[in-house]
Design a protein around this motif. Structure first.
Motif, PDB file in Angstrom:
ATOM      1  N   CYS A 369       0.853  -1.190   0.000  1.00 20.97           N
ATOM      2  CA  CYS A 369       0.000   0.000   0.000  1.00 20.97           C
ATOM      3  C   CYS A 369       0.891   1.244   0.000  1.00 20.97           C
ATOM      4  O   CYS A 369       1.890   1.315   0.714  1.00 20.97           O
ATOM      5  CB  CYS A 369      -0.909  -0.011   1.227  1.00 20.97           C
ATOM      6  SG  CYS A 369      -1.891   1.496   1.428  1.00 20.97           S
ATOM      7  N   ARG A 370       0.502   2.229  -0.780  1.00 24.41           N
ATOM      8  CA  ARG A 370       1.284   3.462  -0.876  1.00 24.41           C
ATOM      9  C   ARG A 370       0.543   4.655  -0.264  1.00 24.41           C
ATOM     10  O   ARG A 370       0.940   5.813  -0.474  1.00 24.41           O
ATOM     11  CB  ARG A 370       1.617   3.760  -2.336  1.00 24.41           C
ATOM     12  CG  ARG A 370       0.422   3.975  -3.241  1.00 24.41           C
ATOM     13  CD  ARG A 370       0.860   4.358  -4.659  1.00 24.41           C
ATOM     14  NE  ARG A 370      -0.265   4.666  -5.519  1.00 24.41           N
ATOM     15  CZ  ARG A 370      -0.891   3.778  -6.274  1.00 24.41           C
ATOM     16  NH1 ARG A 370      -0.490   2.516  -6.252  1.00 24.41           N
ATOM     17  NH2 ARG A 370      -1.896   4.139  -7.040  1.00 24.41           N
ATOM     18  N   CYS A 371      -0.518   4.390   0.482  1.00 22.11           N
ATOM     19  CA  CYS A 371      -1.318   5.453   1.080  1.00 22.11           C
ATOM     20  C   CYS A 371      -0.778   5.813   2.466  1.00 22.11           C
ATOM     21  O   CYS A 371      -0.307   4.948   3.209  1.00 22.11           O
ATOM     22  CB  CYS A 371      -2.781   5.047   1.191  1.00 22.11           C
ATOM     23  SG  CYS A 371      -3.553   4.574  -0.372  1.00 22.11           S
ATOM     24  N   THR A 372      -0.864   7.083   2.836  1.00 23.98           N
ATOM     25  CA  THR A 372      -0.488   7.524   4.173  1.00 23.98           C
ATOM     26  C   THR A 372      -1.635   7.231   5.139  1.00 23.98           C
ATOM     27  O   THR A 372      -2.798   7.083   4.716  1.00 23.98           O
ATOM     28  CB  THR A 372      -0.196   9.024   4.172  1.00 23.98           C
ATOM     29  OG1 THR A 372      -1.403   9.735   3.863  1.00 23.98           O
ATOM     30  CG2 THR A 372       0.879   9.367   3.152  1.00 23.98           C
ATOM     31  N   PRO A 373      -1.366   7.149   6.432  1.00 24.76           N
ATOM     32  CA  PRO A 373      -2.453   6.937   7.407  1.00 24.76           C
ATOM     33  C   PRO A 373      -3.540   7.999   7.312  1.00 24.76           C
ATOM     34  O   PRO A 373      -4.727   7.701   7.505  1.00 24.76           O
ATOM     35  CB  PRO A 373      -1.731   6.979   8.740  1.00 24.76           C
ATOM     36  CG  PRO A 373      -0.339   6.547   8.431  1.00 24.76           C
ATOM     37  CD  PRO A 373      -0.041   7.092   7.063  1.00 24.76           C
ATOM     38  N   ASP A 374      -3.153   9.236   7.022  1.00 32.33           N
ATOM     39  CA  ASP A 374      -4.144  10.293   6.908  1.00 32.33           C
ATOM     40  C   ASP A 374      -5.065  10.059   5.705  1.00 32.33           C
ATOM     41  O   ASP A 374      -6.276  10.277   5.781  1.00 32.33           O
ATOM     42  CB  ASP A 374      -3.442  11.645   6.780  1.00 32.33           C
ATOM     43  CG  ASP A 374      -4.437  12.792   6.755  1.00 32.33           C
ATOM     44  OD1 ASP A 374      -5.210  12.920   7.717  1.00 32.33           O
ATOM     45  OD2 ASP A 374      -4.456  13.539   5.753  1.00 32.33           O
ATOM     46  N   GLN A 375      -4.506   9.592   4.590  1.00 31.40           N
ATOM     47  CA  GLN A 375      -5.323   9.300   3.412  1.00 31.40           C
ATOM     48  C   GLN A 375      -6.279   8.143   3.676  1.00 31.40           C
ATOM     49  O   GLN A 375      -7.437   8.167   3.254  1.00 31.40           O
ATOM     50  CB  GLN A 375      -4.418   8.965   2.222  1.00 31.40           C
ATOM     51  CG  GLN A 375      -3.660  10.153   1.655  1.00 31.40           C
ATOM     52  CD  GLN A 375      -2.694   9.743   0.563  1.00 31.40           C
ATOM     53  OE1 GLN A 375      -2.049   8.692   0.658  1.00 31.40           O
ATOM     54  NE2 GLN A 375      -2.578  10.564  -0.476  1.00 31.40           N
ATOM     55  N   VAL A 376      -5.796   7.119   4.392  1.00 31.75           N
ATOM     56  CA  VAL A 376      -6.660   5.984   4.726  1.00 31.75           C
ATOM     57  C   VAL A 376      -7.802   6.431   5.614  1.00 31.75           C
ATOM     58  O   VAL A 376      -8.971   6.084   5.401  1.00 31.75           O
ATOM     59  CB  VAL A 376      -5.842   4.870   5.404  1.00 31.75           C
ATOM     60  CG1 VAL A 376      -6.770   3.746   5.871  1.00 31.75           C
ATOM     61  CG2 VAL A 376      -4.795   4.324   4.449  1.00 31.75           C
ATOM     62  N   ALA A 377      -7.472   7.242   6.649  1.00 34.62           N
ATOM     63  CA  ALA A 377      -8.516   7.705   7.555  1.00 34.62           C
ATOM     64  C   ALA A 377      -9.530   8.583   6.844  1.00 34.62           C
ATOM     65  O   ALA A 377     -10.746   8.490   7.089  1.00 34.62           O
ATOM     66  CB  ALA A 377      -7.873   8.465   8.719  1.00 34.62           C
ATOM     67  N   ARG A 378      -9.069   9.434   5.935  1.00 37.47           N
ATOM     68  CA  ARG A 378      -9.986  10.309   5.199  1.00 37.47           C
ATOM     69  C   ARG A 378     -10.886   9.492   4.266  1.00 37.47           C
ATOM     70  O   ARG A 378     -12.076   9.768   4.128  1.00 37.47           O
ATOM     71  CB  ARG A 378      -9.190  11.338   4.408  1.00 37.47           C
ATOM     72  CG  ARG A 378     -10.054  12.451   3.824  1.00 37.47           C
ATOM     73  CD  ARG A 378      -9.244  13.444   2.990  1.00 37.47           C
ATOM     74  NE  ARG A 378      -8.112  13.963   3.744  1.00 37.47           N
ATOM     75  CZ  ARG A 378      -6.862  13.719   3.430  1.00 37.47           C
ATOM     76  NH1 ARG A 378      -6.562  12.970   2.372  1.00 37.47           N
ATOM     77  NH2 ARG A 378      -5.863  14.229   4.140  1.00 37.47           N
ATOM     78  N   TYR A 379     -10.320   8.471   3.637  1.00 36.50           N
ATOM     79  CA  TYR A 379     -11.098   7.634   2.714  1.00 36.50           C
ATOM     80  C   TYR A 379     -12.172   6.852   3.462  1.00 36.50           C
ATOM     81  O   TYR A 379     -13.344   6.841   3.069  1.00 36.50           O
ATOM     82  CB  TYR A 379     -10.155   6.685   1.977  1.00 36.50           C
ATOM     83  CG  TYR A 379     -10.834   5.788   0.963  1.00 36.50           C
ATOM     84  CD1 TYR A 379     -11.204   6.269  -0.275  1.00 36.50           C
ATOM     85  CD2 TYR A 379     -11.095   4.448   1.265  1.00 36.50           C
ATOM     86  CE1 TYR A 379     -11.818   5.449  -1.207  1.00 36.50           C
ATOM     87  CE2 TYR A 379     -11.705   3.619   0.339  1.00 36.50           C
ATOM     88  CZ  TYR A 379     -12.063   4.130  -0.893  1.00 36.50           C
ATOM     89  OH  TYR A 379     -12.678   3.311  -1.808  1.00 36.50           O
TER      90      TYR A 379
END
Length: 507
Positions: A369-379
Motif C-alpha cells: 500500500c502506498r497510502c499515508t495513514p491520513d489518506q486511509v482515515a480520510r477515505y
C-alpha cells in the motif's frame, strides 16, 4: 348524445386513482380543448388522437367545439396513457360507438398516428391497485401492457393492438360490424419461468469467510459490507447473492414487478426473479431514493424484495449514502413534494463493496500500500458512523494467491446454500412471524433466547469495542440467525463469538 364518459386511471406512486375522461361536443368555432391538470405529454394527445381517428377510417368531428376534461381536476396526469380513452370519448360523443357499452371498462394506451396502440408505463401497478382496492372492472390495454396487468390474480384484461380493435367491440346495436380483427383478445397469465436465472456461487473459488457471511445475510435478511483489495471477488460475490435468497412468493413477485413497471423496467422474463440493482457511484440521492414530479421510485424501491449493490461504496455522494439510513431501518421511503406525497416500499438487502484505502492494497500480501495513514482515515471516513451502524455484517475479502485461484476446486453451489438459508428463514418465521432482521424492541428480548454465558460474553465485547445500542441489537439479531442456521433453540456463546467477527470496525 354530445357528452360521453370514459373511465381510466392515473398513477401517483403505487396508487391508481380513478380518472373520468369527459368529452363534450358543441356547436361553435372548431377547437380541441383539453383541461384537468394535464402534463405536456397529455396535452399533446390532441394531435395523436386526431390523426389516429382519421387514419383508422373513422370520422373526426373537426367542425365541432371539442372539450375534454380529465376529472378530478386537482389530480396530476402524465404520460400518453389517456390517448385511448380520449379517442373513445370523442367517438362515443359523436355517436360512432355506443357510450353505454363503455360502462364497466377502463382504458389506457398511447396511440400512434396510424391508430396502433403502444404500451404504457405502470400497467401492472394499475392492475395491482385495482386488485388491492377490490375494484371489479375490465381493463383494455395495449400489447405488452396487457400481459403485465394479467399477472394479477382474477384480473380481467383485454389486449387491443389497434384503435379499430376497440371500436369494433363497442359499436351501436344493429350496426353492421365487419369481421373482428385479430388484435382483440382476452389475456391469461403466462407461465412463470421454471428456473430463475441466477449466477452460481460455485464460480467463486476460496473466500470461505465471505461466503459464510453471504449465507448469514441471506438467512436473516441482513445488510452486508464487503471490504478488500481490487480483484478479490467482491462484485462477483454480490452479484450472486440474490441466488441465495428463498424463492419469491406470488405477493412479493407482484409488488416487485409493480415497482419495476412504474420505472419502465419490467419484463415477463424477469417475473418472480429477485432484482439486483447496481447504480453507478455517481448516482445522486434522488436517483437512489426516488423523486420527481409526480414522484417516481428510485433504485432502493426498484430493489424491493431484492438486492441493492453499491460498488465503490465510499465514492457515492455523501448525501446519497446518508439518505439510505431511514429505508434500512423502516423498509419504506416517503417522498414529499409541495403538492403531493408518495410512499414507496423499499425492503431491500444492501450489499456495499469498498477498497480499504484509496490505492486499494492496504493489508494485501500481494502488493504494498502506498497510502499515508491520513489518506486511509480520510477515505474510510467518507462512511459515517450512523450509516455503518445500520450495516449488520462487515466482512474482509482478502486477495487470493494465484495458485489458489487456478488450482482450487469449484465452491459450494448456490442451490445447496439456498436450501440452508430457506430452512433457517422458515424457523425464524415459524417462531416470530418475520425474519430476524425485522425484529424490533421487545421482540428481540422475547425471541433471542440468549444463554447466560452468551450475555456476559456480549456485554464484555460491546464494552471493549464501544458499540452503540443499535450495534448491539443488530449483533444480537445476527447471532439469532447464526443459531437458526445451526438449528439451535437458544443463542449460545459460539453464535455470539462468530457475530463479533462480523462487526469488526474499519481500521
Amino acid at each position: 348524445m354530445s357528452l360521453s364518459l370514459v373511465q381510466s386511471r392515473a398513477l401517483l406512486g403505487l396508487e391508481a386513482a380513478a380518472v373520468t375522461v369527459e368529452v363534450h361536443l358543441a356547436n361553435g368555432l372548431p377547437s380541441f380543448t383539453l383541461v384537468g391538470l394535464a402534463d405536456v405529454e397529455v396535452k399533446e394527445a390532441r394531435e395523436r388522437v386526431r390523426s389516429a381517428i382519421q387514419n383508422s377510417g373513422l370520422e373526426f368531428p373537426g367542425n365541432k367545439r371539442i372539450t375534454v376534461n380529465l376529472a378530478p381536476a386537482d389530480l396530476p396526469k402524465d404520460s400518453g396513457r389517456f390517448d385511448l380513452p380520449i379517442a373513445l370519448g370523442i367517438l362515443a360523443a359523436s355517436g360512432q360507438i355506443d357510450a353505454a357499452r363503455l360502462a364497466g371498462h377502463e382504458f389506457a394506451g398511447e396511440l400512434s398516428l396510424s391508430g396502433e396502440l403502444r404500451p404504457v408505463r405502470g400497467a401492472l401497478a394499475m392492475s395491482l391497485a385495482l386488485h388491492a382496492g377490490h375494484v371489479v372492472t375490465q381493463l383494455v390495454l395495449p400489447p405488452g401492457s396487457a400481459e403485465e396487468a394479467a399477472l394479477v390474480p382474477d384480473a380481467q384484461v383485454y389486449r387491443a393492438a389497434h384503435l379499430l380493435d376497440v371500436v369494433r367491440q363497442f359499436l351501436p346495436q344493429g350496426a353492421g360490424a365487419a369481421e373482428p380483427l385479430d388484435g382483440w383478445s382476452r389475456v391469461t397469465p403466462s407461465a412463470a419461468p421454471a428456473t430463475a436465472p441466477y449466477a452460481d456461487l460455485a464460480d467463486i473459488k476460496g473466500q470461505v469467510a465471505a461466503k459464510r457471511a453471504l449465507e448469514i445475510a441471506a438467512a436473516g435478511g441482513h445488510s452486508l459490507l464487503l471490504m478488500g483489495p481490487p480483484g478479490s471477488g467482491k462484485s462477483m460475490l454480490a452479484q450472486r447473492f440474490a441466488g441465495l435468497l428463498p424463492p419469491m412468493t406470488v405477493e412479493e413477485a407482484l409488488q416487485s414487478a409493480a415497482i419495476a413497471s412504474l420505472g419502465g423496467r419490467f419484463s415477463l422474463a424477469r417475473w418472480a426473479v429477485r432484482p439486483t440493482c447496481s447504480p453507478h457511484h455517481t448516482a445522486s440521492a434522488v436517483a437512489l431514493v426516488g423523486g420527481g414530479s409526480p414522484p417516481r421510485p428510485g433504485e432502493i424501491s426498484l430493489a424491493h424484495h431484492g438486492v441493492l449493490f453499491l460498488d465503490e461504496f465510499p465514492e457515492f455522494p455523501r448525501a446519497a449514502l446518508e439518505a439510505l439510513r431511514e429505508p434500512l431501518e423502516t423498509g419504506t421511503i416517503t417522498i414529499s413534494r409541495a403538492a403531493r406525497r408518495s410512499e414507496f416500499p423499499a425492503r431491500f438487502q444492501m450489499i456495499g463493496a469498498m477498497n480499504p484505502c484509496p490505492c486499494g492494497y492496504l493489508g494485501s500480501p500481494l502488493k504494498a500500500c502506498r497510502c499515508t495513514p491520513d489518506q486511509v482515515a480520510r477515505y474510510q471516513g467518507k462512511l459515517s458512523g450512523p450509516l455503518l451502524d445500520r450495516i449488520d455484517l462487515h466482512v474482509e475479502v482478502p486477495a487470493l494467491p494465484p495458485q489458489d485461484l487456478v488450482q482450487a476446486p469449484p465452491g459450494e453451489s448456490s442451490h445447496d446454500i439456498r436450501e440452508r438459508c430457506s430452512a433457517a428463514r422458515e424457523r425464524a418465521v415459524a417462531r416470530q412471524g418475520k425474519t430476524n432482521q425485522a425484529l424490533q424492541g421487545q421482540e428481540i428480548d422475547e425471541y433471542l433466547a440468549l444463554d447466560a454465558a452468551a450475555v456476559r460474553f456480549l456485554n464484555t465485547a460491546a464494552t471493549r469495542l464501544g458499540w452503540s445500542a443499535r450495534s448491539t441489537h443488530r449483533a444480537l439479531k445476527v447471532a439469532r440467525t447464526i443459531a437458526d442456521l445451526a438449528g439451535a433453540h437458544s443463542t449460545q456463546v459460539t453464535h455470539v463469538a462468530e457475530t463479533i467477527q462480523y462487526r469488526r470496525a474499519l481500521s
